[in-house]
Each structure stands twice: as structure tokens, then as C-alpha cells.
Design a protein around this motif. Structure first.
Motif, mmCIF file in Angstrom:
data_model
loop_
_atom_site.group_PDB
_atom_site.id
_atom_site.type_symbol
_atom_site.label_atom_id
_atom_site.label_comp_id
_atom_site.label_asym_id
_atom_site.label_seq_id
_atom_site.Cartn_x
_atom_site.Cartn_y
_atom_site.Cartn_z
ATOM 1 N N MET A 1 60.391 79.051 69.120
ATOM 2 C CA MET A 1 60.294 79.894 70.305
ATOM 3 C C MET A 1 58.841 80.354 70.457
ATOM 4 O O MET A 1 58.197 80.782 69.499
ATOM 5 C CB MET A 1 61.227 81.094 70.183
ATOM 6 C CG MET A 1 61.181 82.015 71.394
ATOM 7 S SD MET A 1 62.293 83.421 71.191
ATOM 8 C CE MET A 1 63.858 82.573 71.337
ATOM 9 N N GLN A 2 58.333 80.282 71.707
ATOM 10 C CA GLN A 2 56.929 80.569 71.936
ATOM 11 C C GLN A 2 56.560 82.024 71.661
ATOM 12 O O GLN A 2 55.454 82.315 71.204
ATOM 13 C CB GLN A 2 56.573 80.206 73.386
ATOM 14 C CG GLN A 2 56.549 78.697 73.637
ATOM 15 C CD GLN A 2 56.245 78.391 75.099
ATOM 16 O OE1 GLN A 2 56.942 78.836 75.996
ATOM 17 N NE2 GLN A 2 55.182 77.624 75.318
ATOM 18 N N VAL A 3 57.469 82.938 71.931
ATOM 19 C CA VAL A 3 57.178 84.347 71.689
ATOM 20 C C VAL A 3 57.015 84.596 70.191
ATOM 21 O O VAL A 3 56.112 85.317 69.756
ATOM 22 C CB VAL A 3 58.281 85.241 72.288
ATOM 23 C CG1 VAL A 3 58.101 86.687 71.836
ATOM 24 C CG2 VAL A 3 58.268 85.170 73.809
ATOM 25 N N LYS A 4 57.865 83.992 69.383
ATOM 26 C CA LYS A 4 57.748 84.135 67.928
ATOM 27 C C LYS A 4 56.451 83.496 67.434
ATOM 28 O O LYS A 4 55.793 84.026 66.543
ATOM 29 C CB LYS A 4 58.953 83.505 67.235
ATOM 30 C CG LYS A 4 60.262 84.253 67.448
ATOM 31 C CD LYS A 4 61.387 83.598 66.678
ATOM 32 C CE LYS A 4 62.704 84.357 66.868
ATOM 33 N NZ LYS A 4 63.826 83.723 66.135
ATOM 34 N N ALA A 5 56.094 82.358 68.012
ATOM 35 C CA ALA A 5 54.848 81.708 67.618
ATOM 36 C C ALA A 5 53.653 82.595 67.950
ATOM 37 O O ALA A 5 52.704 82.705 67.162
ATOM 38 C CB ALA A 5 54.720 80.361 68.311
ATOM 39 N N LEU A 6 53.710 83.235 69.105
ATOM 40 C CA LEU A 6 52.636 84.152 69.488
ATOM 41 C C LEU A 6 52.512 85.294 68.491
ATOM 42 O O LEU A 6 51.401 85.676 68.095
ATOM 43 C CB LEU A 6 52.908 84.707 70.893
ATOM 44 C CG LEU A 6 51.970 85.823 71.373
ATOM 45 C CD1 LEU A 6 50.546 85.292 71.524
ATOM 46 C CD2 LEU A 6 52.473 86.407 72.688
ATOM 47 N N TYR A 29 51.571 90.647 76.995
ATOM 48 C CA TYR A 29 50.833 89.392 77.048
ATOM 49 C C TYR A 29 51.739 88.233 77.471
ATOM 50 O O TYR A 29 51.288 87.290 78.143
ATOM 51 C CB TYR A 29 50.214 89.092 75.684
ATOM 52 C CG TYR A 29 49.361 87.846 75.677
ATOM 53 C CD1 TYR A 29 48.081 87.858 76.232
ATOM 54 C CD2 TYR A 29 49.838 86.662 75.140
ATOM 55 C CE1 TYR A 29 47.303 86.712 76.245
ATOM 56 C CE2 TYR A 29 49.069 85.507 75.146
ATOM 57 C CZ TYR A 29 47.803 85.543 75.699
ATOM 58 O OH TYR A 29 47.036 84.399 75.715
ATOM 59 N N SER A 30 53.007 88.283 77.087
ATOM 60 C CA SER A 30 53.915 87.164 77.355
ATOM 61 C C SER A 30 54.183 86.971 78.837
ATOM 62 O O SER A 30 54.285 85.833 79.320
ATOM 63 C CB SER A 30 55.243 87.383 76.629
ATOM 64 O OG SER A 30 55.063 87.421 75.235
ATOM 65 N N ARG A 31 54.279 88.063 79.579
ATOM 66 C CA ARG A 31 54.643 87.951 80.996
ATOM 67 C C ARG A 31 53.529 87.314 81.838
ATOM 68 O O ARG A 31 53.752 86.280 82.478
ATOM 69 C CB ARG A 31 55.045 89.315 81.534
ATOM 70 C CG ARG A 31 56.398 89.792 80.993
ATOM 71 C CD ARG A 31 56.883 91.046 81.699
ATOM 72 N NE ARG A 31 56.117 92.226 81.309
ATOM 73 C CZ ARG A 31 56.489 93.048 80.338
ATOM 74 N NH1 ARG A 31 57.606 92.829 79.666
ATOM 75 N NH2 ARG A 31 55.745 94.104 80.043
ATOM 76 N N PRO A 32 52.305 87.857 81.831
ATOM 77 C CA PRO A 32 51.261 87.225 82.672
ATOM 78 C C PRO A 32 50.814 85.854 82.178
ATOM 79 O O PRO A 32 50.289 85.052 82.948
ATOM 80 C CB PRO A 32 50.112 88.235 82.616
ATOM 81 C CG PRO A 32 50.322 89.023 81.374
ATOM 82 C CD PRO A 32 51.811 89.103 81.211
ATOM 83 N N LEU A 35 54.687 82.795 79.397
ATOM 84 C CA LEU A 35 55.671 82.472 78.353
ATOM 85 C C LEU A 35 57.074 82.829 78.806
ATOM 86 O O LEU A 35 58.045 82.115 78.530
ATOM 87 C CB LEU A 35 55.329 83.201 77.055
ATOM 88 C CG LEU A 35 54.044 82.780 76.342
ATOM 89 C CD1 LEU A 35 53.848 83.586 75.075
ATOM 90 C CD2 LEU A 35 54.068 81.291 76.016
ATOM 91 N N VAL A 36 57.219 83.950 79.473
ATOM 92 C CA VAL A 36 58.507 84.402 80.011
ATOM 93 C C VAL A 36 58.250 85.045 81.364
ATOM 94 O O VAL A 36 57.159 85.544 81.648
ATOM 95 C CB VAL A 36 59.192 85.422 79.080
ATOM 96 C CG1 VAL A 36 59.619 84.780 77.770
ATOM 97 C CG2 VAL A 36 58.266 86.605 78.817
#
Length: 290
Positions: A1-6, A29-32, A35-36
Motif C-alpha cells: 500500500m502506497q500510504v504505508k510505503a510513504l 501529504y497523501s491527498r495533494p 495517493l488518495v
């Protein structure tokens, strides 16, 4: 999952001006970044919690830089297991762990400390007057949980040798076959000169220096941690003599309840740890694919 990787990356790699991610930072950071589309802090926390990922925490680490780390650490671990050169220590052989705890201050609070009461914890005045400081030198017989200690105005060769004299004057150690002293590389007991000097005064004494940056191998540090937590915190002493009374009083008290520390880390554990560290270091040096 990209959020976990971040969450497992350093913020600086993404041009962010902080050192560690929080849940809120990851969400912002994930929203703009795409990522999601939308996500809540609680959802990110739940995802990270599933894999025990906590980027807001950190711990310090130091790799061994002593070229003889394994040899020096291994013999100390053997002594904790009552072994020496593959043979069991005899009854008249002892292992002493020794060091100094420096700058133990006497801090006289400007207002009296208020004891714990229903609904309120102990209250300690923030401001204080400095009334001097001790160096507390201590030695622990690791297999008998026997303690020796003294307060000195400063550290150094002479104060440390007074501690050694205090211990070696006891009949058990004075008449022992050998007494192994585990010390670090501090200036009070550093190097071959210390070994020769103490061996000349006490022929039955064997000084053993641990590896550099390996105080965790010295069991007296465990006692110092207990002492700090149980006897010196909070620091509220009207005078240096009160600090000395507390230090030596706790030392006597601790001897009445103490058992030898249950040391479980062995030479085999050390070998596995060093092999793992070597493997990790090697993998970090591997060139990345273009």
C-alpha cells in the motif's frame, strides 16, 4: 500500500521540511500528492497499526567500531555465564562490574515538595538551588549481588583506586584465586597502564576493558538505572550530605532484596547479532540498479 510505503520513508526524500512523519503529516501529504482522494487520520492510524509502523518514533543506534568487539564482548558474556576459556569459574573466582555515575547533584527546591494525595500526584517545585555534586563510584559482584560504593568530589585514577581498595580489602576478594574487574574505557581506568598499575597492587586482580561504546555489557549500569529511578528521582536534596546518605542508604537497602541479574544474552546471541549487522551493512553498500 502506497500510504504505508510513504510512512516508511524519510520526509526529506519528498522535500518536506521535517524529520519524522505524524499521522496528520501523512494524511496532508497523501491527498495533494494523489495517493488518495480523501482519507482520515484515524484510517491512516489503523493501517499503520496493522503493521506496527510508527514513523513518529525513533531510536538511536551505533554500530560497533572496535575491531576487537566480538572478542572483548564475548569474554564478558562468558564470565556472566561463569565461564573462562571454556572452563567453569571456580568458587574462589569472582566477577566485579564497576563504573562511576558522575554529576549527581543536590538540588534544594525553593519550595517544599508536596506528597501524593487523593486525586493529585507528588508536586515538585521547578526552581532549585544547586548545592554541589558527587561522583558515585560503585562495584557489583555480579554472581552474588553484593555492592560496594563511595562518594567522591571528582572522578579520576585515585578515586577509582580507592574503590578498588575498598573491594579488595574484603577477605573473600583478598584471598580469592582471581577477581575479574569489568570496566569501560573511561579515563579513570583506561588502557594497559591501568591494568599494570592495579595488577602490581593487587596480584589477584584481572582488569578487563569492554569494547568502546558498549556500556550495555556492564551490569553496574543496570544498577545505576535502578538507583536513578528509585532513589534520585525526583531530585530534592537540601545538601550534599543528604545525597550521600541516600546513595549509600539505598545501596545497603538494595543488597537486602537483590538477586543477581538474570543475564540471558550469550556469546551465541552476540554472534547472531553481529552476523545480522554485517549482512545489513553489506546490503546497504550494494549499488542500486540504474
Amino acid at each position: 500500500m502506497q500510504v504505508k510505503a510513504l510512512a516508511c520513508e524519510l520526509p526529506a526524500t519528498h522535500g518536506l521540511p521535517f524529520s519524522r512523519f505524524s499521522v496528520a503529516d501523512i494524511a496532508r501529504y497523501s491527498r495533494p500528492s494523489g495517493l488518495v482522494a480523501t482519507i482520515s487520520d484515524s484510517t491512516i492510524w489503523r493501517w499503520l497499526h496493522e503493521d506496527a509502523i510508527r514513523p513518529w518514533q525513533h531510536r538511536c543506534w551505533i554500530f560497533p567500531r572496535d575491531p576487537d568487539f566480538a572478542t572483548k564482548a564475548g569474554r564478558i558474556l562468558d564470565w556472566y555465564q561463569r565461564q573462562w576459556n571454556g572452563e567453569r569459574l571456580q568458587d574462589e573466582e569472582y566477577v566485579i562490574s564497576a563504573d562511576e555515575k558522575t554529576s549527581i547533584q543536590a538540588r534544594r527546591r525553593r519550595h517544599a515538595t508536596l506528597p501524593t494525595r487523593a486525586g493529585a500526584s507528588m508536586r515538585v517545585e521547578h526552581e532549585y538551588v544547586r548545592c554541589g555534586a558527587w561522583v558515585y563510584l560503585a562495584a557489583l559482584d555480579v554472581h552474588r549481588a553484593k555492592l560496594f560504593g563511595r562518594c567522591e568530589s571528582k572522578s579520576g585514577i585515585a578515586p577509582f583506586e580507592r574503590l578498588v581498595q575498598q573491594v579488595m580489602a574484603e577477605p573473600a576478594y583478598r584471598e580469592a584465586r582471581r577477581v575479574f574487574w569489568i570496566v569501560d574505557n573511561g579515563t579513570s581506568h583506561r588502557g594497559a597502564r591501568c591494568i599494570a598499575r592495579l595488577r602490581q597492587k593487587f596480584p589477584r586482580l584481572v582488569v578487563v576493558h569492554g569494547p568502546v561504546h558498549a556500556s550495555w555489557l556492564n551490569q553496574i549500569e543496570i544498577y545505576f538505572a535502578v538507583l536513578q529511578r528509585k532513589a534520585l528521582t525526583p531530585n530534592d536534596f537540601p545538601s550534599l550530605s543528604a545525597v550521600e546518605e541516600r546513595l549509600l542508604g539505598f545501596q545497603r537497602y538494595y543488597e537486602t532484596i537483590a538477586q543477581p541479574f538474570e543475564w540471558k544474552f550469550t556469546r551465541d546471541d552476540l554472534s547472531r547479532l553481529l552476523a545480522k549487522m554485517a549482512e545489513r551493512t553489506q546490503s546497504n553498500r550494494q549499488p542500486t540498479a540504474a
